[in-house]
Design a protein around this motif. Structure first.
Motif, mmCIF file in Angstrom:
data_model
loop_
_atom_site.group_PDB
_atom_site.id
_atom_site.type_symbol
_atom_site.label_atom_id
_atom_site.label_comp_id
_atom_site.label_asym_id
_atom_site.label_seq_id
_atom_site.Cartn_x
_atom_site.Cartn_y
_atom_site.Cartn_z
ATOM 1 N N LEU A 23 0.835 -1.203 0.000
ATOM 2 C CA LEU A 23 0.000 0.000 0.000
ATOM 3 C C LEU A 23 0.872 1.255 0.000
ATOM 4 N N HIS A 24 1.925 1.232 0.780
ATOM 5 C CA HIS A 24 2.847 2.361 0.827
ATOM 6 C C HIS A 24 3.502 2.574 -0.540
ATOM 7 N N MET A 25 3.927 1.490 -1.174
ATOM 8 C CA MET A 25 4.560 1.623 -2.494
ATOM 9 C C MET A 25 3.544 2.054 -3.551
ATOM 10 N N TRP A 29 4.088 5.204 -6.015
ATOM 11 C CA TRP A 29 3.999 5.127 -7.479
ATOM 12 C C TRP A 29 2.868 6.006 -8.016
ATOM 13 N N MET A 30 1.764 6.104 -7.288
ATOM 14 C CA MET A 30 0.690 7.008 -7.696
ATOM 15 C C MET A 30 1.186 8.449 -7.619
ATOM 16 N N GLY A 31 1.976 8.741 -6.597
ATOM 17 C CA GLY A 31 2.573 10.069 -6.475
ATOM 18 C C GLY A 31 3.478 10.392 -7.650
ATOM 19 N N VAL A 32 4.229 9.419 -8.126
ATOM 20 C CA VAL A 32 5.088 9.622 -9.295
ATOM 21 C C VAL A 32 4.232 9.954 -10.515
ATOM 22 N N ALA A 33 3.174 9.187 -10.731
ATOM 23 C CA ALA A 33 2.301 9.414 -11.898
ATOM 24 C C ALA A 33 1.646 10.792 -11.833
ATOM 25 N N VAL A 34 1.070 11.127 -10.687
ATOM 26 C CA VAL A 34 0.417 12.431 -10.532
ATOM 27 C C VAL A 34 1.452 13.538 -10.656
ATOM 28 N N GLY A 35 2.600 13.349 -10.055
ATOM 29 C CA GLY A 35 3.660 14.350 -10.123
ATOM 30 C C GLY A 35 4.083 14.654 -11.545
ATOM 31 N N VAL A 64 4.399 20.018 -6.002
ATOM 32 C CA VAL A 64 4.759 18.603 -6.188
ATOM 33 C C VAL A 64 6.140 18.340 -5.604
ATOM 34 N N PHE A 65 7.095 19.229 -5.908
ATOM 35 C CA PHE A 65 8.443 19.036 -5.367
ATOM 36 C C PHE A 65 8.450 19.174 -3.843
ATOM 37 N N LEU A 66 7.632 20.069 -3.314
ATOM 38 C CA LEU A 66 7.489 20.184 -1.868
ATOM 39 C C LEU A 66 6.933 18.878 -1.294
ATOM 40 N N GLN A 67 5.949 18.298 -1.961
ATOM 41 C CA GLN A 67 5.361 17.038 -1.512
ATOM 42 C C GLN A 67 6.392 15.908 -1.516
ATOM 43 N N ILE A 68 7.246 15.895 -2.526
ATOM 44 C CA ILE A 68 8.300 14.868 -2.579
ATOM 45 C C ILE A 68 9.200 15.009 -1.353
ATOM 46 N N PHE A 69 9.606 16.238 -1.064
ATOM 47 C CA PHE A 69 10.463 16.474 0.102
ATOM 48 C C PHE A 69 9.752 16.080 1.395
ATOM 49 N N LEU A 70 8.494 16.498 1.530
ATOM 50 C CA LEU A 70 7.754 16.191 2.763
ATOM 51 C C LEU A 70 7.501 14.684 2.907
#
Length: 124
Positions: A23-25, A29-35, A64-70
């Protein structure tokens, strides 16, 4: 929680691990697609003279980049309350930014997504 980045125990999809890690992965991966889609927004948008639209189209990829960092901070702090809360708040800001862009750039008279679905026989 997957303890490493960008994968989970060194695997892009750790099928030999508990379901919660899958679920975490899936979240990652959904974050990568949306990003990727959100980062493309300012590149694919037609030029717009409205300052708010320009600001939002640039703010979305920045968020999006802020979300990656957070998200990474959440891993580094082992789901610390502050980093997880900030990650959730960043998601809300990104959502608000994208909804605002959609509202501001939808032309009057154009079908809204739910109307387009109904006109092709699908139900929302």
């Amino acid at each position: 929680v997957c303890p490493d980045l960008p994968f989970c125990y060194g695997s892009p999809w750790p099928s030999d691990r508990p379901a919660i890690l899958l679920l975490h992965m899936a979240h990652r991966w959904m974050g990568v697609a949306v990003g990727l889609v959100v980062i493309a927004i300012p590149l694919l948008m037609k030029p717009d003279r409205r300052p708010l639209v320009r600001l939002l189209s640039i703010a979305a990829p920045v968020l999006v980049f802020l979300q990656i960092f957070l998200g990474a901070a959440s891993v580094w702090t082992q789901l610390g309350v502050v980093s997880v809360t900030a990650h959730l708040g960043g998601a809300a800001l990104l959502w608000a930014c994208l909804v605002s862009l959609a509202v501001l750039t939808t032309r009057r008279g154009e079908k809204r997504p739910e109307q387009a679905l109904q006109s092709c026989g699908a139900t929302a």
